[in-house]
Structure formats: structure tokens, C-alpha cells
Design a protein around this motif. Structure first.
Motif, mmCIF file in Angstrom:
data_model
loop_
_atom_site.group_PDB
_atom_site.id
_atom_site.type_symbol
_atom_site.label_atom_id
_atom_site.label_comp_id
_atom_site.label_asym_id
_atom_site.label_seq_id
_atom_site.Cartn_x
_atom_site.Cartn_y
_atom_site.Cartn_z
ATOM 1 N N THR A 116 0.833 -1.204 0.000
ATOM 2 C CA THR A 116 0.000 0.000 0.000
ATOM 3 C C THR A 116 0.866 1.252 0.000
ATOM 4 N N ARG A 117 1.916 1.223 0.771
ATOM 5 C CA ARG A 117 2.799 2.395 0.813
ATOM 6 C C ARG A 117 3.427 2.658 -0.540
ATOM 7 N N SER A 118 3.882 1.592 -1.172
ATOM 8 C CA SER A 118 4.578 1.790 -2.450
ATOM 9 C C SER A 118 3.599 2.238 -3.536
ATOM 10 N N ILE A 119 2.416 1.676 -3.534
ATOM 11 C CA ILE A 119 1.405 2.096 -4.509
ATOM 12 C C ILE A 119 1.102 3.579 -4.345
ATOM 13 N N ALA A 120 0.915 3.993 -3.110
ATOM 14 C CA ALA A 120 0.602 5.393 -2.839
ATOM 15 C C ALA A 120 1.742 6.297 -3.279
ATOM 16 N N ALA A 121 2.940 5.920 -2.931
ATOM 17 C CA ALA A 121 4.113 6.707 -3.279
ATOM 18 C C ALA A 121 4.243 6.826 -4.793
ATOM 19 N N GLU A 122 4.055 5.709 -5.440
ATOM 20 C CA GLU A 122 4.148 5.631 -6.894
ATOM 21 C C GLU A 122 3.247 6.646 -7.592
ATOM 22 N N HIS A 123 2.108 6.940 -6.955
ATOM 23 C CA HIS A 123 1.174 7.889 -7.550
ATOM 24 C C HIS A 123 1.213 9.255 -6.876
ATOM 25 N N GLY A 124 2.173 9.440 -6.013
ATOM 26 C CA GLY A 124 2.330 10.731 -5.387
ATOM 27 C C GLY A 124 1.328 11.055 -4.295
ATOM 28 N N TYR A 125 0.761 10.035 -3.706
ATOM 29 C CA TYR A 125 -0.177 10.261 -2.605
ATOM 30 C C TYR A 125 0.584 10.216 -1.284
ATOM 31 N N ALA A 126 0.382 11.237 -0.477
ATOM 32 C CA ALA A 126 1.080 11.293 0.804
ATOM 33 C C ALA A 126 0.127 11.049 1.961
ATOM 34 N N ASP A 127 0.705 10.873 3.138
ATOM 35 C CA ASP A 127 -0.107 10.735 4.339
ATOM 36 C C ASP A 127 -1.079 9.556 4.182
ATOM 37 N N VAL A 128 -0.532 8.421 3.904
ATOM 38 C CA VAL A 128 -1.323 7.254 3.517
ATOM 39 C C VAL A 128 -1.910 6.465 4.680
ATOM 40 N N SER A 129 -3.114 6.015 4.483
ATOM 41 C CA SER A 129 -3.731 5.064 5.408
ATOM 42 C C SER A 129 -4.520 4.075 4.569
ATOM 43 N N HIS B 94 -8.980 -2.338 -6.579
ATOM 44 C CA HIS B 94 -9.173 -1.547 -5.360
ATOM 45 C C HIS B 94 -8.925 -0.092 -5.694
ATOM 46 N N HIS B 95 -8.948 0.777 -4.667
ATOM 47 C CA HIS B 95 -8.867 2.207 -4.950
ATOM 48 C C HIS B 95 -7.852 2.931 -4.106
ATOM 49 N N LEU B 96 -7.225 3.883 -4.765
ATOM 50 C CA LEU B 96 -6.350 4.814 -4.083
ATOM 51 C C LEU B 96 -7.075 6.149 -4.165
ATOM 52 N N VAL B 97 -7.567 6.616 -3.043
ATOM 53 C CA VAL B 97 -8.451 7.776 -3.030
ATOM 54 C C VAL B 97 -7.839 8.960 -2.300
ATOM 55 N N CYS B 98 -7.950 10.135 -2.915
ATOM 56 C CA CYS B 98 -7.472 11.332 -2.227
ATOM 57 C C CYS B 98 -8.498 11.753 -1.193
ATOM 58 N N ARG B 99 -8.043 11.824 0.007
ATOM 59 C CA ARG B 99 -8.879 12.144 1.153
ATOM 60 C C ARG B 99 -9.446 13.561 1.046
ATOM 61 N N SER B 100 -8.778 14.386 0.256
ATOM 62 C CA SER B 100 -9.177 15.788 0.196
ATOM 63 C C SER B 100 -10.059 16.105 -1.013
ATOM 64 N N CYS B 101 -9.612 15.720 -2.216
ATOM 65 C CA CYS B 101 -10.376 16.087 -3.413
ATOM 66 C C CYS B 101 -11.106 14.898 -4.013
ATOM 67 N N ILE B 134 -7.206 2.390 -0.171
ATOM 68 C CA ILE B 134 -6.051 3.153 0.294
ATOM 69 C C ILE B 134 -6.398 4.637 0.228
ATOM 70 N N PHE B 135 -6.139 5.353 1.305
ATOM 71 C CA PHE B 135 -6.439 6.780 1.339
ATOM 72 C C PHE B 135 -5.157 7.579 1.500
ATOM 73 N N GLY B 136 -5.152 8.756 0.898
ATOM 74 C CA GLY B 136 -3.976 9.595 1.020
ATOM 75 C C GLY B 136 -4.293 10.980 0.493
ATOM 76 N N THR B 137 -3.282 11.822 0.447
ATOM 77 C CA THR B 137 -3.464 13.154 -0.107
ATOM 78 C C THR B 137 -2.717 13.226 -1.423
ATOM 79 N N CYS B 138 -3.451 13.492 -2.492
ATOM 80 C CA CYS B 138 -2.814 13.487 -3.808
ATOM 81 C C CYS B 138 -1.886 14.691 -3.973
ATOM 82 N N ARG B 139 -1.083 14.631 -4.990
ATOM 83 C CA ARG B 139 -0.059 15.637 -5.200
ATOM 84 C C ARG B 139 -0.645 17.055 -5.203
#
Ligand SMILES: [Zn+2]
Ligand SMILES: [Zn+2]
Ligand SMILES: [Zn+2]
Ligand SMILES: [Zn+2]
Lengths: 142, 142
Positions: A116-129, B94-101, B134-139
DNA sequence: CGATCAATTGAGAATCGTTGTCAAAGTGGT
DNA sequence: ACCACTTTGACAACGATTCTCAATTGATCG
């Protein structure tokens, strides 16, 4: 507001909730220790109601939320959006839940955490959960 | 997609769900095609309301549920339990979702799929399914 | 076409989980 | 005991979702 500062050695940024061990809070904590599956706030309220220490529903919700906040209880949502709670270990983990009887097993997967961390990083998503639950039918329910 | 597999043994064309392509149903489908993030039923209803083909809120819910059932739309729940929907590819993902936008990226992880199956098997759980987001903050939102 | 009949719609009521309100009761420190 | 602050709980308020049901629509067939 004027003299909220207690002694000098106090909180810095994150305002910690005092969380006093009141009668009803300990009742909720004990109730949480008395079962092993995920249950709704209503269920827990009923459980307490039948016991020797009834606790108001609002207080059950408040306490549960505080426990979740504190990481002592896990909350997840059923398919229809209802919140269910379970006392869990404090380390990061996920759940294998029996769809029929609710029997729950905590599981860990370092590889998934890494993924999950690497996938998020790969797409530039920070502060991952992330959230991850596995559902199935346990042996006894098959 | 999440949730359970469906049995493919259907009747020919007599019973089952007709699912007529009405004006409002196509309106909802088109609305779903017009955005790329997860949105609530209310949002979608509002979107249609501003357009040329208003659709009743109840019908939006009904159609959305049908689409989810049919596997054409993914539904997941926000932290506070609200259902949000998105038109998705039909293969499991599955999904990588920006928590903000709300910007969403579909992701696949064969290793995770394998892992969940093996964990379940290891504990004797059958008929396995799982949820993973997976949740995070996009670039752009950082 | 025009009748027929089931599927569909939508406005509003009803549900239901959850949170907010606020006066009363409890707690800790002095 | 006194005071300032939490905490509690009955109840109201809220918001998302579903239900109700009369009116409308759409397919089918003669
Ligand atoms: Zn847990
Ligand atoms: Zn994890
Ligand atoms: Zn999807
Ligand atoms: Zn998967």
C-alpha cells in the motif's frame, strides 16, 4: 481560558483528553472485554442495560469514539453502514471475520503494508492510510 | 469489485430482473460517466437536478443500488458511513483515493489477492471476499 | 392505434444510527 | 465546603437511506 495552563510541563500541540475513569466508562471498557466479535453501539448499550451498571446511549457512543481515538478499540462498518466495535490489540492489524457468526481473527501482513505504501508513493499520494478486511465463513459455520 | 460472487445459473428471460432502460436510468448512467471520483447519491441527484433531466432522489438510490448489484458501479463508505459511488472497470480492483479532493486511481495487486485467500484458507474460512481501500493526499492537494 | 397490466417513478413519510443540547450530577483540587 | 471543570443522560435534532403508494410510463398483443 485565562489560566488554562496548569504547571509548566504540559501539552504542546495535541490537546489530550483527560479521560477520567468514571463508573460508566469502566463499565463500557469491561463490556468490551466480555466479547470477542464486532458489535454495534446499540448492542453494547443493551448489554450494559441488562447488567448492574446501565449507561446512557449517548455516553456509550462517546466512550466508544474515545476508545477508537485512543486506539484501544477497532471500528469498522457493516455493508449497510452501521459502525461495529471490538476491543483489539494496539498494533496495526486487519481482520478475518466470519460473515455468519462474527468470529474474528486478527491478521497481519507486512507485505500488504509495504504494498500500500509503495502504490501510494508511486502515484504521489502522501499521508497514507488504508482499510482492509477479509470476510468468509468460518469452519463451524460452514 | 468487492463482495460476493454471483451464481451464473439464471433463467432465460421470463422471470429475473427486467431492468428497463428508462429515461431516468440512462440519465443516472450518463451522470456516472461524467465524473471520475466517488460521489454521494445526494451529489449525483443534485448534478441531475441542474441538468435537463431531473431524477427523484429515491430513483437515484434505486438505480445506484441496481448498478452496484450489476457490478457496473463501485460503492464504498466514507469514514462517517456515507455511501459514495463511482463508475468503475468491471474487473476486480481496489482504490487509491485522495482524502481531500476525491481523486481516485484504480489499483490491482495480485499478491494481495493471493495473500487474503491464503490467510483465509489457513484459518479454515471459506467463501472469501475482502475490502481494501487506500487513502492519502494526492499531489495537487498536498 | 387502444386496451391492458406490470414496472417505474417521485413526493413525502417513516426508519434508524448517530450526534447535539443543556441542565443536573459528579470530580478534583484548594 | 467551595469552585471550576467534566461528565452524564433524556431527549431533540440530523442526515442518509428506505418505504409507501397513487400516478405515470412502457411493452405487448389484438
Ligand atoms: Zn482489530
Ligand atoms: Zn494494514
Ligand atoms: Zn472501482
Ligand atoms: Zn482484491
Amino acid at each position: 481560558m485565562t489560566s488554562t495552563e496548569k504547571t509548566s510541563t504540559e501539552k504542546t500541540s495535541t490537546e489530550r483528553t483527560p479521560l477520567r475513569p468514571t463508573r460508566q466508562r469502566t463499565a463500557v471498557v469491561e463490556a468490551m472485554a466480555s466479547f470477542d466479535d464486532f458489535r454495534s453501539a446499540q448492542d453494547i448499550h443493551d448489554l450494559l442495560g441488562r447488567g448492574a451498571t446501565p449507561v446512557g446511549l449517548a455516553t456509550v457512543y462517546r466512550t466508544l469514539n474515545a476508545l477508537v481515538e485512543a486506539g484501544e478499540v477497532d471500528m469498522l462498518r457493516t455493508e449497510d453502514g452501521e459502525a461495529i466495535y471490538r476491543r483489539c490489540s494496539e498494533t496495526h492489524h486487519h481482520h478475518l471475520v466470519c460473515r455468519s457468526c462474527g468470529a474474528t481473527i486478527e491478521v497481519e501482513g507486512p507485505a500488504v503494508e509495504r504494498w500500500t505504501r509503495s502504490i501510494a508513493a508511486e502515484h504521489g499520494y502522501a499521508d497514507v492510510s488504508h482499510t482492509l478486511e477479509i470476510f468468509g465463513t468460518c469452519r463451524r459455520c460452514s
